[in-house]
Design a protein around this motif. Structure first.
Motif, mmCIF file in Angstrom:
data_model
loop_
_atom_site.group_PDB
_atom_site.id
_atom_site.type_symbol
_atom_site.label_atom_id
_atom_site.label_comp_id
_atom_site.label_asym_id
_atom_site.label_seq_id
_atom_site.Cartn_x
_atom_site.Cartn_y
_atom_site.Cartn_z
ATOM 1 N N ILE A 285 33.018 35.616 44.121
ATOM 2 C CA ILE A 285 33.676 34.318 44.267
ATOM 3 C C ILE A 285 34.763 34.449 45.325
ATOM 4 O O ILE A 285 35.604 35.354 45.239
ATOM 5 N N TYR A 286 34.744 33.545 46.284
ATOM 6 C CA TYR A 286 35.769 33.526 47.319
ATOM 7 C C TYR A 286 36.242 32.092 47.515
ATOM 8 O O TYR A 286 35.430 31.181 47.641
ATOM 9 N N VAL A 287 37.558 31.923 47.528
ATOM 10 C CA VAL A 287 38.172 30.608 47.704
ATOM 11 C C VAL A 287 39.255 30.735 48.764
ATOM 12 O O VAL A 287 40.036 31.703 48.752
ATOM 13 N N LEU A 288 39.299 29.773 49.684
ATOM 14 C CA LEU A 288 40.358 29.772 50.693
ATOM 15 C C LEU A 288 41.722 29.850 50.025
ATOM 16 O O LEU A 288 41.966 29.182 49.008
ATOM 17 N N SER A 289 42.608 30.617 50.609
ATOM 18 C CA SER A 289 43.941 30.753 50.020
ATOM 19 C C SER A 289 44.645 29.402 49.915
ATOM 20 O O SER A 289 45.400 29.166 48.970
ATOM 21 N N SER A 290 44.384 28.494 50.841
ATOM 22 C CA SER A 290 45.023 27.175 50.794
ATOM 23 C C SER A 290 44.538 26.325 49.625
ATOM 24 O O SER A 290 45.163 25.316 49.285
ATOM 25 N N ALA A 291 43.436 26.744 48.984
ATOM 26 C CA ALA A 291 42.893 25.993 47.843
ATOM 27 C C ALA A 291 43.121 26.707 46.512
ATOM 28 O O ALA A 291 42.678 26.217 45.471
ATOM 29 N N HIS A 292 43.806 27.842 46.519
ATOM 30 C CA HIS A 292 44.071 28.545 45.262
ATOM 31 C C HIS A 292 44.855 27.654 44.305
ATOM 32 O O HIS A 292 45.714 26.879 44.723
ATOM 33 N N GLY A 293 44.525 27.755 43.028
ATOM 34 C CA GLY A 293 45.233 26.983 42.008
ATOM 35 C C GLY A 293 44.746 25.556 41.844
ATOM 36 O O GLY A 293 45.321 24.802 41.068
ATOM 37 N N ARG A 294 43.670 25.187 42.516
ATOM 38 C CA ARG A 294 43.170 23.807 42.430
ATOM 39 C C ARG A 294 41.865 23.718 41.644
ATOM 40 O O ARG A 294 41.221 22.682 41.633
ATOM 41 N N GLY A 295 41.454 24.810 41.000
ATOM 42 C CA GLY A 295 40.305 24.764 40.116
ATOM 43 C C GLY A 295 38.963 25.109 40.729
ATOM 44 O O GLY A 295 37.952 25.131 40.031
ATOM 45 N N ALA A 296 38.927 25.395 42.016
ATOM 46 C CA ALA A 296 37.648 25.689 42.661
ATOM 47 C C ALA A 296 37.022 26.977 42.128
ATOM 48 O O ALA A 296 35.824 27.024 41.855
ATOM 49 N N GLY A 297 37.815 28.017 41.961
ATOM 50 C CA GLY A 297 37.286 29.283 41.461
ATOM 51 C C GLY A 297 36.700 29.151 40.070
ATOM 52 O O GLY A 297 35.597 29.632 39.800
ATOM 53 N N LYS A 298 37.413 28.478 39.195
ATOM 54 C CA LYS A 298 36.928 28.307 37.825
ATOM 55 C C LYS A 298 35.671 27.444 37.787
ATOM 56 O O LYS A 298 34.712 27.755 37.067
ATOM 57 N N ALA B 280 45.495 39.792 40.306
ATOM 58 C CA ALA B 280 45.756 39.106 39.041
ATOM 59 C C ALA B 280 45.018 37.771 38.942
ATOM 60 O O ALA B 280 44.560 37.394 37.860
ATOM 61 N N GLY B 281 44.877 37.056 40.046
ATOM 62 C CA GLY B 281 44.194 35.766 40.009
ATOM 63 C C GLY B 281 42.750 35.890 39.581
ATOM 64 O O GLY B 281 42.266 35.127 38.734
ATOM 65 N N SER B 282 42.037 36.853 40.131
ATOM 66 C CA SER B 282 40.633 37.043 39.782
ATOM 67 C C SER B 282 40.477 37.552 38.355
ATOM 68 O O SER B 282 39.594 37.110 37.617
ATOM 69 N N ILE B 283 41.343 38.452 37.954
ATOM 70 C CA ILE B 283 41.291 38.975 36.584
ATOM 71 C C ILE B 283 41.554 37.849 35.589
ATOM 72 O O ILE B 283 40.828 37.694 34.596
ATOM 73 N N LYS B 284 42.547 37.024 35.861
ATOM 74 C CA LYS B 284 42.868 35.890 34.983
ATOM 75 C C LYS B 284 41.722 34.886 34.950
ATOM 76 O O LYS B 284 41.363 34.376 33.884
ATOM 77 N N LEU B 285 41.122 34.593 36.102
ATOM 78 C CA LEU B 285 39.990 33.676 36.169
ATOM 79 C C LEU B 285 38.840 34.176 35.309
ATOM 80 O O LEU B 285 38.272 33.426 34.514
ATOM 81 N N HIS B 286 38.472 35.435 35.456
ATOM 82 C CA HIS B 286 37.367 35.987 34.679
ATOM 83 C C HIS B 286 37.672 35.944 33.177
ATOM 84 O O HIS B 286 36.816 35.577 32.377
ATOM 85 N N ALA B 287 38.895 36.291 32.808
ATOM 86 C CA ALA B 287 39.270 36.248 31.389
ATOM 87 C C ALA B 287 39.170 34.816 30.853
ATOM 88 O O ALA B 287 38.672 34.598 29.742
ATOM 89 N N ALA B 288 39.600 33.840 31.638
ATOM 90 C CA ALA B 288 39.548 32.439 31.214
ATOM 91 C C ALA B 288 38.110 31.946 31.044
ATOM 92 O O ALA B 288 37.872 30.989 30.311
ATOM 93 N N CYS B 289 37.175 32.617 31.699
ATOM 94 C CA CYS B 289 35.761 32.233 31.610
ATOM 95 C C CYS B 289 34.978 33.143 30.671
ATOM 96 O O CYS B 289 33.740 33.202 30.735
ATOM 97 N N GLY B 290 35.679 33.844 29.793
ATOM 98 C CA GLY B 290 35.014 34.603 28.739
ATOM 99 C C GLY B 290 34.646 36.035 29.065
ATOM 100 O O GLY B 290 33.891 36.665 28.322
ATOM 101 N N PHE B 291 35.159 36.582 30.146
ATOM 102 C CA PHE B 291 34.886 37.978 30.482
ATOM 103 C C PHE B 291 35.844 38.900 29.743
ATOM 104 O O PHE B 291 37.016 38.571 29.557
ATOM 105 N N THR B 292 35.333 40.047 29.341
ATOM 106 C CA THR B 292 36.109 41.057 28.640
ATOM 107 C C THR B 292 36.399 42.224 29.578
ATOM 108 O O THR B 292 35.486 42.691 30.274
ATOM 109 N N PRO B 293 37.634 42.714 29.610
ATOM 110 C CA PRO B 293 37.927 43.889 30.443
ATOM 111 C C PRO B 293 37.132 45.104 29.951
ATOM 112 O O PRO B 293 37.062 45.363 28.749
ATOM 113 N N MET B 294 36.524 45.822 30.872
ATOM 114 C CA MET B 294 35.729 47.000 30.517
ATOM 115 C C MET B 294 36.320 48.283 31.076
ATOM 116 O O MET B 294 35.828 49.364 30.790
#
Length: 184
Positions: A90-103, A131-145
Motif C-alpha cells: 500500500i502506498y499513499v501520497l504523503s499529502s493524502a496521509h490521514g484522509r482514509g485512503a490507506g484504510k 508507525a502509520g503502516s503498523i497502526k493501519l494494519h492493526a486497525a484492519c485486523g492484522f496481528t503483530p508476528m
C-alpha cells in the motif's frame, strides 16, 4: 477541499503515471519500501501485469477525483504451497496521509482476496518506525508476528522489517475450497 472520503476502484492503464509517481515518492523519501531507485512507468506496468495475471487485485484510491494511493496483493513466496498466502503493498501520497485512503485500500484489498478464496494476508512492513503502516494494519485486523532487525540499509541507516498477519476465510482452520494462485 471536498469532505468526500476516498473512492477505491480497480487500477487501469491510465493510472500508471500516478502510480509510478506515488511509488517514486515512497522510494525516494520513505522506508516503507527498501527499493532505493524509483522504477519507471514501464517497469510499474510490468509489475501490475504480473499481479493481474495471477488473478490478484491492483487498486487505486481517489480523493476529489485524483489518484492519491494504490494497493495490491502479491504472492508472499512463489512456491506452490504458498498459493493461499499474499502480501499486501500500500502506498499513499504523503499529502493524502490521514484522509482514509490507506484504510479504504486495505479493507477493499482484504475483501477482494477473501472473494477469491485466499487464506492469509501478510503485512511485511518496512521499518519498525513506520508507525502509520503498523497502526493501519492493526486497525484492519492484522496481528503483530514479530520483526527482523537491521536487515535493510537505506538512508544511511539499518532498518527492520515488521511482520503482521491477518487470517482470511478462516485461515488455516479449514481446508481450502478454491485453487489459490497459480504458483510454481
Amino acid at each position: 477541499m471536498s469532505e468526500a472520503g476516498p473512492a477505491v476502484r480497480d487500477a487501469v492503464d491510465a493510472d500508471l503515471e500516478a502510480i509510478t509517481a506515488i511509488y517514486a515518492e515512497g522510494v525516494l523519501t520513505g522506508t516503507g519500501t527498501f527499493e532505493t531507485a524509483a522504477p519507471d512507468q514501464a517497469e510499474m506496468a510490468g509489475r501490475r501485469a504480473a499481479i493481474l495475471k495471477l488473478g490478484l487485485p491492483w487498486l487505486v484510491a481517489e480523493l476529489d477525483g485524483v489518484v492519491v494511493g494504490y494497493a495490491y496483493a502479491g504472492p508472499f513466496r512463489t512456491r506452490a504451497a504458498y498459493r493461499y498466502t499474499v502480501e499486501d503493498s500500500i502506498y499513499v501520497l504523503s499529502s493524502a496521509h490521514g484522509r482514509g485512503a490507506g484504510k479504504a485500500l486495505l479493507l477493499e484489498l482484504i475483501a477482494r482476496c477473501e472473494a477469491v478464496g485466499l487464506r492469509q494476508m501478510l503485512g511485511v512492513i518496512g521499518d519498525s518506525a513506520n508507525a502509520g503502516s503498523i497502526k493501519l494494519h492493526a486497525a484492519c485486523g492484522f496481528t503483530p508476528m514479530g520483526a527482523v532487525e537491521g536487515v535493510g540499509w537505506k538512508f544511511d541507516d539499518w532498518l527492520d522489517v515488521v511482520f503482521m498477519q491477518r487470517r482470511l476465510n478462516g485461515g488455516e482452520t479449514t481446508a481450502p475450497d478454491a485453487p489459490g494462485m497459480p504458483l510454481d
